[in-house]
Design a protein around this motif. Structure first.
Motif, PDB file in Angstrom:
ATOM      1  N   ALA A  31     -31.390 -20.931 -88.427  1.00  0.00           N
ATOM      2  CA  ALA A  31     -31.007 -22.258 -87.948  1.00  0.00           C
ATOM      3  C   ALA A  31     -32.184 -23.226 -88.011  1.00  0.00           C
ATOM      4  CB  ALA A  31     -30.470 -22.160 -86.525  1.00  0.00           C
ATOM      5  N   LEU A  32     -33.357 -22.762 -87.668  1.00  0.00           N
ATOM      6  CA  LEU A  32     -34.544 -23.617 -87.714  1.00  0.00           C
ATOM      7  C   LEU A  32     -34.869 -24.037 -89.143  1.00  0.00           C
ATOM      8  CD1 LEU A  32     -36.828 -21.799 -85.124  1.00  0.00           C
ATOM      9  CD2 LEU A  32     -36.168 -24.216 -85.017  1.00  0.00           C
ATOM     10  N   ALA A  36     -34.788 -27.753 -90.652  1.00  0.00           N
ATOM     11  CA  ALA A  36     -35.952 -28.326 -91.324  1.00  0.00           C
ATOM     12  C   ALA A  36     -35.549 -28.951 -92.651  1.00  0.00           C
ATOM     13  CB  ALA A  36     -37.014 -27.251 -91.535  1.00  0.00           C
ATOM     14  N   ALA A  37     -34.667 -28.263 -93.391  1.00  0.00           N
ATOM     15  CA  ALA A  37     -34.211 -28.800 -94.677  1.00  0.00           C
ATOM     16  C   ALA A  37     -33.459 -30.111 -94.482  1.00  0.00           C
ATOM     17  CB  ALA A  37     -33.321 -27.774 -95.374  1.00  0.00           C
ATOM     18  N   LYS A  53     -42.479 -24.352 -89.418  1.00  0.00           N
ATOM     19  CA  LYS A  53     -43.552 -23.528 -88.865  1.00  0.00           C
ATOM     20  C   LYS A  53     -43.016 -22.550 -87.829  1.00  0.00           C
ATOM     21  CE  LYS A  53     -47.646 -26.430 -89.568  1.00  0.00           C
ATOM     22  NZ  LYS A  53     -48.723 -27.201 -88.905  1.00  0.00           N
ATOM     23  N   LEU A  54     -42.110 -23.021 -86.994  1.00  0.00           N
ATOM     24  CA  LEU A  54     -41.544 -22.135 -85.977  1.00  0.00           C
ATOM     25  C   LEU A  54     -40.693 -21.036 -86.620  1.00  0.00           C
ATOM     26  CD1 LEU A  54     -41.383 -21.598 -82.986  1.00  0.00           C
ATOM     27  CD2 LEU A  54     -39.460 -23.174 -82.821  1.00  0.00           C
ATOM     28  N   ALA A  55     -39.960 -21.393 -87.663  1.00  0.00           N
ATOM     29  CA  ALA A  55     -39.176 -20.375 -88.372  1.00  0.00           C
ATOM     30  C   ALA A  55     -40.081 -19.299 -88.954  1.00  0.00           C
ATOM     31  CB  ALA A  55     -38.355 -21.035 -89.479  1.00  0.00           C
ATOM     32  N   LEU A  56     -41.265 -19.708 -89.425  1.00  0.00           N
ATOM     33  CA  LEU A  56     -42.199 -18.745 -90.004  1.00  0.00           C
ATOM     34  C   LEU A  56     -42.821 -17.838 -88.949  1.00  0.00           C
ATOM     35  CD1 LEU A  56     -43.883 -20.992 -92.697  1.00  0.00           C
ATOM     36  CD2 LEU A  56     -42.649 -18.858 -93.117  1.00  0.00           C
TER      37      LEU A  56
END
Length: 220
Positions: A31-32, A36-37, A53-56
């Motif tokens: 979802a993050l 972001a996209a 960054k949070l998704a990573l």
């Protein structure tokens, strides 16, 4: 033909096997990355960067989030930082086109045309249906004066992504430049079939202007 790189540097929405690792990604990470996209597409770079960054943090081998983070840097003009993210994406999985495509964007934006052409061809060798890479490749070939080769690439793109107005517009411009005047009717018909009326009307108007300019018969 002049297609802006920004028109085809599209943010990447997630496929379900985006992560190079074996473990599936948590739904929150997906979802993050997708958010972001979307924020990249609407120009909210700060939020897109924070979300990528949070998704990573969920998995540093998350390819889509890595690519989108690279696009944030690319849109900001931070080409060295963007290139680092795209190199990472390529290293994570050589079987996905996003790494070489992103590297092509950076080479394109910094006017390293031969390098950009090579990267776009690498991306297309992995995914021949990646229309963004093919459009950019056609633009590079046009800048190099390889008009016939550019025309051939755009014809392929019109077959797999006929909904993109820039493809038809660029084909029309190249058709006129190459004196392919009897191809223009087919382009007008294709545009009318796949584009909205205002967009298709632009293509038709270009045909009529070409007809007036050269004073030759073009089928109506």
């Amino acid at each position: 033909m002049n297609i802006s790189v920004s028109l085809v540097a599209l943010p990447l929405l997630l496929g379900l096997n985006a992560c190079a690792g074996a473990a599936p990604l948590p739904p929150k990470a997906i979802a993050l990355s997708n958010s972001a996209a979307h924020n990249l597409a609407r120009g909210d770079l700060d939020r897109a960067q924070a979300e990528a960054k949070l998704a990573l943090e969920y998995n540093p081998r998350f390819i889509e989030a890595t690519f989108n983070l690279g696009l944030v840097e690319f849109e900001r003009g931070n080409y060295a930082a963007a290139r680092a993210q795209f190199l990472k994406a390529r290293t994570l999985n050589h079987d996905l086109p996003w790494g070489p495509f992103g590297l092509g964007l950076v080479a394109d934006a910094t006017k390293r045309l031969a390098a950009a052409e090579g990267y776009y061809r690498d991306a297309l060798a992995i995914d021949p249906g990646l229309s963004e890479a093919r459009i950019n490749l056609a633009s590079i070939l046009t800048e190099q004066g390889k008009l016939e080769a550019a025309y051939a690439e755009l014809k392929k793109c019109a077959e797999v992504a006929p909904q993109i107005p820039e493809v038809w517009l660029s084909l029309m411009k190249l058709g006129i430049a190459l004196n392919r005047f009897f191809d223009l009717d087919d382009l007008v018909s294709g545009a009318a079939l796949h584009l909205s009326k205002p967009e298709a009307s632009v293509i038709k108007s270009m045909r009529l202007l070409a007809q007036d300019r050269i004073g030759v018969y073009i089928r109506r």
